[in-house]
Design an enzyme around this catalytic site. Structure first.
Site, mmCIF file in Angstrom:
data_model
loop_
_atom_site.group_PDB
_atom_site.id
_atom_site.type_symbol
_atom_site.label_atom_id
_atom_site.label_comp_id
_atom_site.label_asym_id
_atom_site.label_seq_id
_atom_site.Cartn_x
_atom_site.Cartn_y
_atom_site.Cartn_z
ATOM 1 N N TYR A 43 -1.891 -0.803 10.391
ATOM 2 C CA TYR A 43 -2.178 -1.268 8.824
ATOM 3 C C TYR A 43 -1.025 -0.878 7.977
ATOM 4 O O TYR A 43 -0.472 -1.681 7.306
ATOM 5 C CB TYR A 43 -3.418 -0.532 8.290
ATOM 6 C CG TYR A 43 -3.765 -0.863 6.724
ATOM 7 C CD1 TYR A 43 -4.467 -1.850 6.322
ATOM 8 C CD2 TYR A 43 -3.227 0.153 5.928
ATOM 9 C CE1 TYR A 43 -4.411 -2.229 4.896
ATOM 10 C CE2 TYR A 43 -3.411 0.065 4.567
ATOM 11 C CZ TYR A 43 -4.157 -1.263 4.112
ATOM 12 O OH TYR A 43 -4.252 -1.575 2.670
ATOM 13 N N SER A 71 0.671 -1.233 -0.094
ATOM 14 C CA SER A 71 0.161 0.031 -0.080
ATOM 15 C C SER A 71 0.921 1.220 0.011
ATOM 16 O O SER A 71 1.811 1.194 0.454
ATOM 17 C CB SER A 71 -0.667 0.026 1.148
ATOM 18 O OG SER A 71 -1.463 1.167 1.572
HETATM 19 N N1 LIG Z 1 -8.714 -0.488 -1.978
HETATM 20 C C1 LIG Z 1 -7.456 0.311 -1.867
HETATM 21 O O1 LIG Z 1 -7.474 1.254 -1.832
HETATM 22 C C2 LIG Z 1 -6.274 -0.420 -1.244
HETATM 23 C C3 LIG Z 1 -5.169 0.395 -1.321
HETATM 24 C C4 LIG Z 1 -3.865 -0.235 -0.842
HETATM 25 C C5 LIG Z 1 -3.824 -1.587 -0.510
HETATM 26 N N2 LIG Z 1 -4.809 -2.384 -0.559
HETATM 27 C C6 LIG Z 1 -4.943 -3.693 -0.402
HETATM 28 O O2 LIG Z 1 -5.287 -4.388 -1.271
HETATM 29 C C7 LIG Z 1 -5.682 -5.925 -0.936
HETATM 30 C C8 LIG Z 1 -7.285 -5.748 -1.182
HETATM 31 O O3 LIG Z 1 -8.113 -5.165 -0.415
HETATM 32 P P1 LIG Z 1 -9.240 -4.406 -1.153
HETATM 33 O O4 LIG Z 1 -9.271 -3.086 -1.021
HETATM 34 O O5 LIG Z 1 -9.790 -5.305 -2.336
HETATM 35 O O6 LIG Z 1 -10.387 -4.930 0.140
HETATM 36 P P2 LIG Z 1 -11.661 -5.749 0.375
HETATM 37 O O7 LIG Z 1 -12.677 -5.667 -0.620
HETATM 38 O O8 LIG Z 1 -11.922 -5.674 1.712
HETATM 39 O O9 LIG Z 1 -10.925 -7.200 0.292
HETATM 40 C C9 LIG Z 1 -10.101 -7.877 1.049
HETATM 41 C C10 LIG Z 1 -10.013 -9.456 0.645
HETATM 42 O O10 LIG Z 1 -9.093 -10.007 1.421
HETATM 43 C C11 LIG Z 1 -9.674 -11.162 1.928
HETATM 44 N N3 LIG Z 1 -9.490 -11.328 3.222
HETATM 45 C C12 LIG Z 1 -9.375 -10.573 4.334
HETATM 46 N N4 LIG Z 1 -8.911 -11.375 5.582
HETATM 47 C C13 LIG Z 1 -8.592 -12.751 4.866
HETATM 48 C C14 LIG Z 1 -8.110 -13.952 5.725
HETATM 49 N N5 LIG Z 1 -8.015 -13.918 6.902
HETATM 50 N N6 LIG Z 1 -7.961 -15.049 4.840
HETATM 51 C C15 LIG Z 1 -8.457 -14.888 3.705
HETATM 52 N N7 LIG Z 1 -8.825 -13.800 3.068
HETATM 53 C C16 LIG Z 1 -9.073 -12.857 3.590
HETATM 54 C C17 LIG Z 1 -11.201 -10.890 1.845
HETATM 55 O O11 LIG Z 1 -11.956 -11.943 1.772
HETATM 56 P P3 LIG Z 1 -12.848 -12.847 2.864
HETATM 57 O O12 LIG Z 1 -13.228 -11.771 3.900
HETATM 58 O O13 LIG Z 1 -13.965 -13.668 2.092
HETATM 59 O O14 LIG Z 1 -11.892 -13.724 3.478
HETATM 60 C C18 LIG Z 1 -11.327 -10.198 0.714
HETATM 61 O O15 LIG Z 1 -11.459 -11.084 -0.415
HETATM 62 C C19 LIG Z 1 -5.672 -5.680 0.779
HETATM 63 O O16 LIG Z 1 -4.014 -6.316 1.162
HETATM 64 C C20 LIG Z 1 -5.303 -4.222 0.873
HETATM 65 O O17 LIG Z 1 -4.625 -3.981 2.068
HETATM 66 C C21 LIG Z 1 -5.922 -1.739 -1.127
#
Ligand SMILES: NC(=O)c1ccc[n+]([C@@H]2O[C@H](COP(=O)([O-])OP(=O)(O)OC[C@H]3O[C@@H](n4cnc5c(N)ncnc54)[C@H](OP(=O)(O)O)[C@@H]3O)[C@@H](O)[C@H]2O)c1
Length: 248
Positions: free
Chosen positions: A154, A140
């Site tokens: 985080y 991130s």
């Molecule tokens: N969106 C942004 O702006 C942004 C920016 C920087 C970094 N990121 C990173 O991008 C990645 C994806 O995030 P997102 O934005 O797509 O958020 P999201 O929509 O909340 O998705 C998170 C995903 O991670 C899975 N997850 C969470 N805990 C888990 C566990 N213990 N075991 C297996 N799967 C797990 C969730 O699936 P389940 O709940 O079904 O397990 C979900 O599919 C993350 O690492 C986040 O930190 C996102």
């Protein structure tokens, strides 16, 4: 082209969005997360839209470490090889330290760092045996500096992941195994939809297009979307903490 792609955290947000992008490019997919139902729907949608691909799904909690190794091995058996593994599963619960939220902070640290460590270990065991593959970690922009309040642990977990990915890249130098760390800026997903401040946030579809474009270049590291986040990254490094901490 990397044909067989494993994505963790594929039940929502960036994982689901990247799966759609890679499916449209003709890639086979191995998708996992804790919630099976959204992945069942995604598999049905993608296989109907792209009859030439196979989509495998499995339930996985990345904090169940033996299960991480089992699931990755099972996907390798399904597909024959894992050409790219995207360590994407993550979460963002937490609050300022000392305010009674140790459990949420611990869960964030464990999922985003130790869970990612388990995924990298499992992926690299397979890639070392294959002598090929592309390991991608999703860190991130918050990895670049310390963050206050809800983003404190985080940001620390993502800085740890970024640093570990660089170490893996050092280990894999001069081998056929490629290693990339992706630093997304704000892309609209459930992780940030409730945030009061999410500056320069882009919609999910265009964010995921940029992510996949960046990943396919197999860089050491990429800030995504490049505009404005490369410039923001430079500013984050030099601005005093009093200013950086007001950005989110
Ligand atoms: N969106 C942004 O702006 C942004 C920016 C920087 C970094 N990121 C990173 O991008 C990645 C994806 O995030 P997102 O934005 O797509 O958020 P999201 O929509 O909340 O998705 C998170 C995903 O991670 C899975 N997850 C969470 N805990 C888990 C566990 N213990 N075991 C297996 N799967 C797990 C969730 O699936 P389940 O709940 O079904 O397990 C979900 O599919 C993350 O690492 C986040 O930190 C996102």
């Amino acid at each position: 082209m990397r044909k067989n792609i494993l994505i963790t955290g594929a039940s929502s947000g960036l994982g689901e969005g990247m799966a759609r992008e890679f499916a449209a490019k003709g890639c086979n997919l191995a998708l996992c997360a804790r919630r099976l139902q959204p992945m069942l729907e995604l598999k049905a949608e993608l296989e109907a839209a792209h009859p030439n691909i196979s989509v495998y799904i499995r339930e996985l909690d990345v904090c169940n470490y033996p299960q991480v190794f089992e699931v990755f091995k099972a996907f390798k058996e399904d597909m024959g090889s894992l050409d790219r593994v995207i360590v994407n599963a993550g979460m963002g619960k937490g609050a300022s330290l000392g305010t009674g939220y140790f459990e949420a902070n611990r869960q964030t640290a464990e999922t985003n760092f130790v869970g990612a460590l388990a995924q990298c270990e499992a992926a690299l065991e397979i890639m070392r045996a294959q002598n090929s593959g592309h390991l991608v970690t999703v860190s991130s922009m918050s990895a670049l500096r310390g963050s206050a309040r809800a983003l404190n642990v985080y940001a620390a977990s993502k800085a740890g992941l970024r640093n570990m990915t660089e170490g893996i890249r050092a280990d894999m130098m001069n081998t056929p195994i490629k290693v990339s760390c992706i630093l997304p800026g704000f892309i609209l997903t459930p992780i940030n939809e409730g945030m009061k401040k999410a500056p320069m946030r882009v919609d999910l579809a265009s964010g995921c297009k940029s992510l996949v474009k960046a990943i396919e270049k197999e860089p050491a590291e990429a800030k995504v979307p490049a505009w404005p986040w490369v410039a923001v990254g430079l500013a984050m490094k030099i601005f005093p903490l009093s200013i950086v901490s007001k950005m989110t």
